[in-house]
Scaffold this motif. Structure first.
Motif, short mmCIF file in Angstrom:
data_model
loop_
_atom_site.label_atom_id
_atom_site.label_comp_id
_atom_site.label_asym_id
_atom_site.label_seq_id
_atom_site.Cartn_x
_atom_site.Cartn_y
_atom_site.Cartn_z
N ARG A 2 17.85 -8.09 -0.50
CA ARG A 2 16.61 -8.87 -0.60
C ARG A 2 15.92 -8.97 0.75
N ARG A 5 14.35 -5.91 1.57
CA ARG A 5 13.09 -5.77 0.82
C ARG A 5 12.00 -6.65 1.42
N THR A 9 8.52 -5.33 2.77
CA THR A 9 7.28 -5.90 2.23
C THR A 9 6.38 -6.40 3.37
N LEU A 12 4.89 -3.47 5.19
CA LEU A 12 3.81 -2.85 4.37
C LEU A 12 2.55 -3.71 4.43
N ALA A 16 -1.11 -2.69 5.76
CA ALA A 16 -2.31 -2.81 4.92
C ALA A 16 -3.40 -3.60 5.66
N LEU A 17 -2.94 -4.66 6.36
CA LEU A 17 -3.93 -5.47 7.09
C LEU A 17 -4.61 -4.65 8.20
N LEU B 132 2.00 -8.55 -1.82
CA LEU B 132 1.93 -7.37 -2.66
C LEU B 132 3.31 -6.92 -3.11
N ASP B 133 3.30 -6.23 -4.27
CA ASP B 133 4.46 -5.44 -4.74
C ASP B 133 5.70 -6.26 -5.10
N VAL B 134 5.81 -7.51 -4.62
CA VAL B 134 7.02 -8.30 -4.92
C VAL B 134 6.67 -9.32 -6.00
N ARG B 147 -1.35 -2.74 -5.16
CA ARG B 147 -2.54 -1.91 -4.87
C ARG B 147 -2.54 -0.67 -5.74
N TRP B 154 -7.32 4.15 -1.59
CA TRP B 154 -7.08 2.81 -2.15
C TRP B 154 -8.20 2.49 -3.09
#
Lengths: 185, 768
Positions: A2, A5, A9, A12, A16-17, B132-134, B147, B154
């Motif tokens: 976890r 992950r 996350t 990522l 993205a920002l 996101l994604d979680v 996304r 995108w």
């Protein structure tokens, strides 16, 4: 797991920002040319070219008789790639300048009949995109039109197949009119 | 099914703690099974629930992600080419997914492109979440924001919200778990109930047997053995133990019974006195000594124990608690018990004190021994001793009494002044007194023989009249002296008896003498004989001083005299009647005494069983004459005795009777004289020096003249053995000292008359 992950996350999200400011820099409302440029740019993702057509190092989009659109495309080409290839925008003076390109946009300001231009280009595996009335009849493969003030497009599957291109069903599903074996005609 | 139910109930009670005391193995096993099964199920169930929730969550997350992915793919063209309708149509397809509550598509710039909201649920947010994604789980819902990227481009963002039904899931899971647990427990209990019989059945059998043994004391009970496992071993060990206990208990009971019966036979009782509790415990034998059936009554009641002790012995018997505490010693004591029926018992109490570790007396234990018989014997011995003392005094007196007249008479005889008449009187006195002493000594010897069992009867047929005549003749001098009137009443027909005539006549004469003694002068004496179906009864009745009731009971005892009569009688040793009794008993008969009271006369009776009566003859035998036998001067007699006085006396008297007498003082001398003189009769003492009487007799019998001679042995021993010995040595007659000269004279006369030695050895010799 976890935690891992969560870390992934987080990374990522951070990536993205970092990306987002350049994308958000786009204007609230787009010009028709900007939309068209974006569409052309995105078509490549939904169309498959025959094997030999993608041998070159670049993915080339040729533009004839529409500088504005070409400019828009050039702006877009800087930010990415198509089919894992850097994008080249060729401003054509004449249809005869058409060399090794994967997409050809024929602006509405062209001289001579569209059919002749298309016939010239259709010998190659090139996606022909137009933006005028009855272009499909003249052999165009994708033709922009404005419906309810929004840019839409119609597709001729037959024409594309004749040039060895395969138009994906996803693309067909968003077309307002499809001509050919999968469309209403 | 009832046992399962019972087990369940037992389990329930166990769990509720209602049965704090005495848990059975069965219920404990049930508890173990229930606890272990329950714990295992609980742990497994919890782990499975945790795992299920994890899987559920993962499943849901991936499911939502899959849906988002599919939707991304589906809506990518619509987003890519700005197709609202298409996008809306794509989202509306979620209608068929009941778990999806809301969905939305956003453009990369964050504007809402299209949305789907199930009626009744919250609309999706206006702008997409940055997470996101979680999948985001909050309460009953899970949200996912992803996304949509196509060809590195995108296109937009998708948002999905679904119902996350974890509580329902947990409830469902828990209900399933409860049912499964219940069924599992039930199955486990049923199974263990069935299986644990292997263990509990033998244990319960053992418990039942143990309880029965405790209640019934029946050590012959056994637990049936079935298996050969540890429980089987325990059961067989238990049975072996029971065998051991049984045999030991039996041995103990036998030993106890033997001891108790031995103690009962010995009249010994045991007692235990617990000093700390002040409780006395006695056994049955001791209670029996007290004459009480139930020993528990004695155990309980100290006052009763005291009451049963003879009042005079209470001080001795009640050795107090305090004394024993102080001294630690319980002296052996003798005391009397008065039984409830009034009888007295003498007992000895012996005990031992037991101390605890500190030296404090805690227990007294001992025996009570019945010594009544010993005590009575002791008293009898004392009484006998006392009587003997009295007797000795009496004897000395009686023996001394005749000496004074004899001495006086002897002096008179020596006196030259005495005339012939006076000398005759002196001789009479001496003769009478010697006779009296001889009678006295004879009686004494006879009593001694009877007492020591050395007197043997020589029974022969004899006429009753002969006996009576003989007895009367013996008693006649005293009867005549006191001027009594004697009356004799006999059955008309002659009666022949098979008795010892000498002894029975002696008994009868004793009775007559007795009657004469204890009757004032000129009294009346009656002798009567009656014969009935059983007995021949001889009775002597007088008009004398009579007897008291106490005297009647003791009159036949040895050395007893009627005390009140001593002053007024002719004295005596008090053995005459004892002798009568002894002689009659030797004949198988009995004696009796009766009196109407002091001063009113008495009656003594001799009863002889009919067995002594031979027959009743019609003819009367001539009564043997007691007339003086005339001596045959041709008859030569040799007297041999190492006691010169005795020999000279006898020789003098025989000479006076007209015989030619020679005297010898030893066996050898006697033989020499005999060889030269050839006497017709020889009176030989047995106990002589140089040659005793037996040897002398044998020598004489070897002589020709001696074969026909009359040989009379005179000894101090009167046993049949002695007589037989005399006979085999060749003697014709055997006389016991002191010798009655009259008897010898009769023998000599008879020998002289018969002209030989054919004198009847069974000759009746009346008188003594």
């Amino acid at each position: 797991v976890r935690t891992l992950r969560a870390i992934v996350t987080l990374l990522l999200g951070a990536w993205a920002l970092c990306l987002s400011p350049s994308l958000r820099g786009a204007p609230e409302t787009y010009s028709a040319d900007a939309v068209k440029a974006a569409f052309i740019y995105r078509f490549a993702g939904f169309v498959e070219w025959p094997d030999g057509a993608l041998s070159a190092e670049h993915f080339t989009i040729a533009v004839l008789d529409d500088d504005e659109l070409a400019t828009q495309l050039e702006q877009l080409s800087r930010k990415g790639s198509i089919k894992k290839r850097p994008i080249q925008i060729h401003r054509l003076k004449s249809i005869r300048d058409l060399d090794d390109a994967q997409v050809l946009y024929l602006g509405p300001a062209h001289r001579g009949p569209l059919g002749a231009l298309v016939a010239n280009a259709a010998k190659r595996a090139v996606l022909i995109v137009t933006s005028e009335q009855s272009a499909l009849d003249a052999g165009s493969m994708v033709n922009f039109m404005v419906v309810d003030q929004r840019v839409r497009f119609e597709i001729s599957v037959d024409a594309a197949e004749r040039s060895g291109l395969n138009v994906g069903s996803e693309l067909l599903s968003v077309a307002i009119h499809v001509r050919g074996k999968r469309g209403a005609g | 099914m009832r046992s399962v139910w019972a087990a369940l109930m037992g389990f329930w009670s166990e769990m509720m703690g209602k049965r704090a005391t005495r848990k059975s193995v069965r219920s404990q096993l049930m508890r173990v099974v229930a606890l272990t099964t329950g714990s295992a199920l609980l742990v497994a169930g919890s782990a499975m629930l945790w795992h299920d929730l994890l899987v559920y969550r993962l499943t849901w997350s991936s499911d939502l992600a899959t849906q988002a992915g599919i939707l991304s793919l589906a809506t990518a063209p619509a987003l890519a080419f700005d197709d609202h309708d298409m996008a809306q149509r794509n989202l509306d397809a979620l209608q068929s997914r009941p778990r999806i509550q809301a969905a939305a598509l956003y453009l990369p710039n964050g504007t809402l492109f299209a949305q789907f909201v199930r009626p009744g649920f919250e609309a999706p947010p206006a702008t997409p979440s940055s997470r996101l994604d979680v999948p985001q789980i909050s309460g009953e819902r899970v949200e996912l924001t992803q996304r949509i990227v196509r060809n590195g481009d995108w296109l937009g963002t998708i948002y999905l919200r679904a119902r996350y039904d974890v509580s329902n899931r947990v409830i469902t899971y828990l209900s399933v778990f409860t049912v499964v647990t219940g069924v599992s427990m039930l199955a486990a209990l049923i199974l263990s109930t069935a299986l644990q019989r292997v263990i509990t059945a033998p244990l319960e059998a053992m418990t039942r047997v143990a309880r029965r043994i405790v209640h019934e004391r029946d050590y012959s009970l056994r637990v049936p053995t079935s298996s050969e496992d540890e429980i089987g071993l325990v059961v067989s060990a238990f049975n072996n133990m029971l065998d051991e206990v049984h045999s030991r208990t039996q041995a103990l009971e036998h030993a106890n019974a033997r001891l108790e019966s031995s103690m009962s036979a010995a009249e010994i009782g045991s007692w235990v006195w617990d000093l700390r509790e002040d409780v006395v415990t006695v056994d049955r034998n001791l209670a029996a000594l007290y004459g009480i059936e139930d020993e528990t009554a004695l155990n309980a009641d100290a006052a009763q124990r005291r009451q049963l002790i003879h009042p005079e012995d209470l001080n001795v018997a009640s050795h107090t608690h305090d004394d024993t505490r102080r001294t630690g010693v319980l002296p052996s004591t003798q005391f009397r018990i008065v039984r409830p029926d009034g009888s007295e018992r003498w007992v000895i109490r012996r005990g031992k004190v037991h101390f605890d570790a500190d030296g404090t007396p805690i227990l007294l234990a001992g025996l009570l021994i019945d010594v009544t018989a010993q005590k009575l014997a002791e008293e009898a011995l004392r009484e006998a001793d006392r009587r003997k003392d009295e007797f000795l005094a009496t004897l000395a007196h009686e023996l001394r009494n005749p000496l004074a007249p004899i001495r006086n008479a002897a002096r008179l005889l020596e006196s030259p002044a005495a005339d012939e008449r006076q000398k005759q009187w002196a001789r009479d006195v001496i003769s009478r007194q010697v006779q009296r002493m001889a009678l006295l000594l004879d009686d004494l010897l006879d009593v001694s023989r009877i007492t020591s069992g050395r007197l043997h009867l020589r029974k022969e047929p004899v006429e009753l009249l002969t006996l009576v005549t003989s007895a009367v003749e013996t008693a006649r001098p005293l009867i005549d002296a006191k001027h009594h009137q004697l009356e004799i009443v006999l059955p008309p027909e002659p009666i022949e008896l098979q008795v010892d005539p000498l002894r029975l006549s002696q008994a009868l004469s004793n009775l007559l003498t007795n009657a004469a003694k204890y009757t004032d002068p000129a009294g009346r004496i009656m002798l009567a004989a009656t014969l009935d179906a059983q007995d021949l009864t001889l009775s002597v009745r007088d008009s004398g001083i009579g007897l008291s009731a106490l005297a009647i009971s003791r009159v036949f005892e040895m050395f007893s005299q009627v005390d009140s009569a001593v002053d007024r009688t002719e004295g005596g040793l008090g053995i005459g009647l004892a002798l009568v009794k002894g002689l009659v008993i030797l004949h198988g008969g009995s004696v009796g005494a009766a009196s109407d009271g002091p001063g009113r006369g008495s009656t003594f009776t001799i009863s002889l069983p009919r067995a002594n009566v031979l027959a009743m003859r019609s003819q009367t035998l001539p009564v043997p004459s007691t007339d003086k036998l005339s001596a045959d001067p041709r008859c030569r007699v040799l007297v041999a005795d190492d006691n010169v006085d005795a020999g000279q006396t006898m020789a003098l008297i025989l000479k006076m009777s007209g015989y030619e007498v020679d005297l010898a003082s030893s066996g050898r001398e006697a033989l020499e004289i005999a060889r030269s003189r050839h006497p017709h009769a020889l009176i030989l003492d047995i106990g002589m020096p140089q040659m005793n009487g037996y040897e002398l007799a044998r020598h004489i019998r070897k002589e020709t003249w001696g074969r026909k001679a009359l040989l009379i042995a005179v000894t101090g021993w009167g046993q049949p053995d002695d007589k037989e010995r005399a006979r085999s040595a060749g003697f014709d007659q055997h006389l016991t000292k002191p010798v009655d000269l009259a008897q010898i004279e009769r023998m000599l006369a008879s020998f002289a008359a018969g002209g030989g030695t054919q004198v009847s050895r069974d000759e009746a010799v009346p008188g003594a």
